[in-house]
Design an enzyme around this catalytic site. Structure first.
Site, PDB file in Angstrom:
ATOM      1  CG  ASP A  10      -2.133   0.889   1.093  1.00  0.00           C
ATOM      2  OD1 ASP A  10      -2.186   1.678   0.131  1.00  0.00           O
ATOM      3  OD2 ASP A  10      -3.027   0.823   1.964  1.00  0.00           O
ATOM      4  CD  GLU A  45      -6.582   5.909   3.202  1.00  0.00           C
ATOM      5  OE1 GLU A  45      -5.541   5.711   3.850  1.00  0.00           O
ATOM      6  OE2 GLU A  45      -6.592   5.994   1.957  1.00  0.00           O
TER       7      GLU A  45
HETATM    8  C1  BGC Z   1      -5.106   3.213   0.900  1.00  0.00           C
HETATM    9  C2  BGC Z   1      -5.414   2.110  -0.091  1.00  0.00           C
HETATM   10  C3  BGC Z   1      -5.502   2.674  -1.476  1.00  0.00           C
HETATM   11  C4  BGC Z   1      -4.213   3.405  -1.799  1.00  0.00           C
HETATM   12  C5  BGC Z   1      -4.155   3.967  -3.215  1.00  0.00           C
HETATM   13  C6  BGC Z   1      -3.953   4.084   0.463  1.00  0.00           C
HETATM   14  O1  BGC Z   1      -3.864   5.227   1.240  1.00  0.00           O
HETATM   15  O2  BGC Z   1      -4.824   2.649   2.154  1.00  0.00           O
HETATM   16  O3  BGC Z   1      -6.593   1.458   0.275  1.00  0.00           O
HETATM   17  O4  BGC Z   1      -5.765   1.660  -2.404  1.00  0.00           O
HETATM   18  O5  BGC Z   1      -4.064   4.475  -0.887  1.00  0.00           O
HETATM   19  O6  BGC Z   1      -4.954   5.060  -3.381  1.00  0.00           O
END
Ligand code: BGC
Length: 604
Positions: free
Chosen positions: A323, A519
């Site tokens: 990630d 998030e």
């Molecule tokens: C998130 C992921 C996401 C990635 C790409 C990260 O901050 O945890 O779920 O797919 O960003 O955007």
């Protein structure tokens, strides 16, 4: 005699030398003598009729070390210093992080942008296409005009795998229209704590539900009538991301997200790994490692989980992608972080920016033997496997003809159906529902009644979502207005402070809930109603005979004491662009069938 011995000696040296040469060059160059290494034509890897593993063997054999290393790099498109760097660094994959888009946000501009990147990749020596990834977590919602489906938590309330599959398929179509075939979705995280800012991205708290709906989403995204997959799904976040401890986050601004999961391995396997097992069984070929830690070690550094469990025990044949910045979070020393992550089992690194440094570190690591050639080849093979399976080498380039699918009437009708099926009645007094369409005076109020941004939540146009009617769609207020008969009066004021009339209205509908977040930004000690929302509810309560409160939220909220006086409470979750579906449920156009996938403490 001496001559014979000398002859035999020379002969055996020649044989051994030839063998050594054959072995040392094996797997590094396949072109037939006289054939140019670059821009081959009719090479086996370009032959769509050959089995994928044979195509990989051929392609891997032609690749230089630099080309192989490039395949492991996943770069945010805004991090590209220039488009040519795709060929200079042989980059294997690009992404648009949420909110990262072309200069003008139109479907056509998206298509042209992705094609430009793809053309650059095709100009490289071997012309290996880039995999372009996006978080189309509730429709391809970064694209202006896309259909915005309910977030996963709402879909989960329908408990309808067929619906989830159809939504995923429509999402893949809206992605493919812009030339994108890789989705960082679905989330298979298991919600254990409503304070987490990512609850709404999940299918709830029940492992079996998550497993079933997750598999349906993967199949919906991937299944195709062509000989290649429709789009590549990425179940995430492996693993235990939904079970972190409060205040254990490595991010000082977050509380649960990017935190530490303490569970013993048996519980981790039973509750959290299970859905990934199912995902692999239905053909997942890319899995994202979480930004959380397990028992104090970042997941991206967990060789046991990524290699022993995921690849060996579960038999995962695809690639593990880290990630955002996940590998560099392993250690302050980037070289150590890279070596540790790749050796743990990360195959593709979402850098997402420092691709030059990554290339240098990887070359050094291979030269020093800190990362073996075998590990590198294994990672490249896994990435190429997914690229071949999704048809990147074979499918016709996306064209403007496909753009009409974005936000199409058909997809909006599907989103409306999804909203209808996600509407969850948490409480209702007898005789309130369904509402009559005719001869009524209805008051409508609340921060979410006429606000598409609140309705859609995070990951819509921007990472943290937007506030207001900034994209095409139908608000819940519009939906109500378009559903009732001509002899029903609708009065709307956001704060419920409507002109006082002697007679109470027949019904008051207040749409309240959370402001968008995504998030860890959405981690909250007490997910609850805002003061303004409670005021609007109180205003409408005083002015209506029946009160319906519609909650727009990404999780279960805490109800205040006064909720005992609300006649009906409906969780509409984060329904997306088609607010009409909420009105459908209220006025009996569609049955109210959903049940909550997370637990709420419901007032009497
Ligand atoms: C998130 C992921 C996401 C990635 C790409 C990260 O901050 O945890 O779920 O797919 O960003 O955007």
């Amino acid at each position: 005699m001496k001559k014979i011995i000398l002859f035999l000696l020379i002969l055996s040296l020649l044989v051994i030398g030839g063998w050594v040469f054959a072995v040392s060059t094996k797997g590094t160059t396949n072109p037939t003598p006289g054939e140019e290494r670059c821009h081959p034509r009719n090479a086996p890897f370009q032959d769509a009729t050959l089995p994928i593993e044979a195509r990989i063997d051929d392609l891997l054999g032609r690749m230089t070390l630099e080309e192989k290393i490039g395949q492991l790099a996943l770069v945010e498109k805004n991090g590209l210093q220039k488009t040519e760097d795709i060929s200079t660094y042989h980059l294997g994959a690009l992404l648009s992080g949420s909110g990262s888009r072309p200069a003008t946000n139109t479907p056509l501009a998206w298509l042209e942008m992705v094609q430009d990147f793809q053309n650059q990749a095709k100009e490289t020596c071997l012309g290996i296409p880039v995999l372009y990834g996006i978080d189309a977590v509730h429709g391809n919602a970064g694209v202006y005009g896309a259909t915005v489906f309910p977030h996963a938590i709402g879909l989960a309330a329908s408990h309808d795998a067929n619906l989830v599959g159809r939504v995923a398929h429509a999402t893949a179509e809206e992605m493919a229209a812009t030339g994108i075939y890789w989705n960082f979705s679905p989330s298979l995280d298991v919600t254990t704590d409503q304070r987490w800012g990512r609850v709404y991205e999940t299918f709830g708290s029940n492992t079996t539900t998550i497993s079933d709906l997750g598999a349906a989403a993967i199949e919906g995204l991937q299944t195709s009538t062509e000989p290649y997959l429709n789009a590549l799904a990425t179940p995430k976040h492996f693993v235990g991301n939904g079970a972190t401890t409060w205040r254990s986050s490595v991010n000082a601004d977050y509380s649960l997200d990017q935190g530490n999961t303490e569970l013993p391995e048996a519980a981790l396997r039973r509750d959290h790994i299970e859905a990934f097992k199912h995902a692999i069984d239905v053909g997942a070929l890319s899995i994202m490692a979480g930004l959380n830690s397990w028992q104090g070690t970042p997941i991206a550094a967990q060789r046991h989980l990524l290699t022993d469990v995921l690849k060996h025990d579960l038999g995962f044949q695809g690639f593990v992608v880290s990630d955002w910045y996940g590998v560099y979070a392993i250690s302050k020393d980037r070289y150590t972080a890279t070596v540790t992550g790749i050796n743990a089992g990360i195959d593709m690194v979402m850098l997402p920016f420092d691709y030059q440094l990554f290339a240098t570190d990887m070359q050094q690591a291979i030269a020093a033997g800190d990362i073996s050639q075998d590990r590198l080849n294994d990672a490249v093979r896994r990435i190429l496997r997914a690229k071949f399976r999704v048809g990147l080498f074979d499918r016709p380039a996306a064209s403007e003809n496909g753009l009409a699918t974005i936000g199409s009437t058909e997809h909006r009708a599907l989103a409306r159906e999804a909203v209808q099926k996600s509407l969850t009645v948490l409480k209702t007094k007898p005789g309130v529902l369904p509402l009559s369409k005719n001869g009524q005076r209805i008051l409508v109020a609340g921060s979410g009644a006429d606000n598409l941004g609140i309705q859609a939540g995070g990951w819509t146009l921007e990472w943290q979502g937007v506030d207001g009617n900034l994209f095409p769609g139908t608000t819940i207020l519009n939906g109500i207005q378009n559903t009732v008969g001509p002899n029903t009066a609708i009065e709307y004021a956001i704060d419920g402070g409507l002109p006082s009339q002697v007679d109470k209205a027949d019904v008051g509908i207040v749409v309240v809930g959370e402001r968008p977040y995504a998030e860890g930004v959405g981690d909250r000690a007490n997910p609850e109603f805002s003061k303004e929302d409670l005021k609007a509810i109180a205003n409408v309560r005083a002015r209506s005979k029946k009160l319906i409160v519609i909650v727009l939220s990404g999780r279960a909220l805490e109800f205040p004491e006064e909720a005992k006086g609300w006649d009906t409470i409906i969780a509409a979750w984060l329904p997306g662009s088609e607010g009409r579906g909420v009105a459908d449920g209220l006025f009996g156009v569609s049955p109210l069938v959903a049940t909550t996938p997370v637990s709420w403490k419901i007032p009497d």
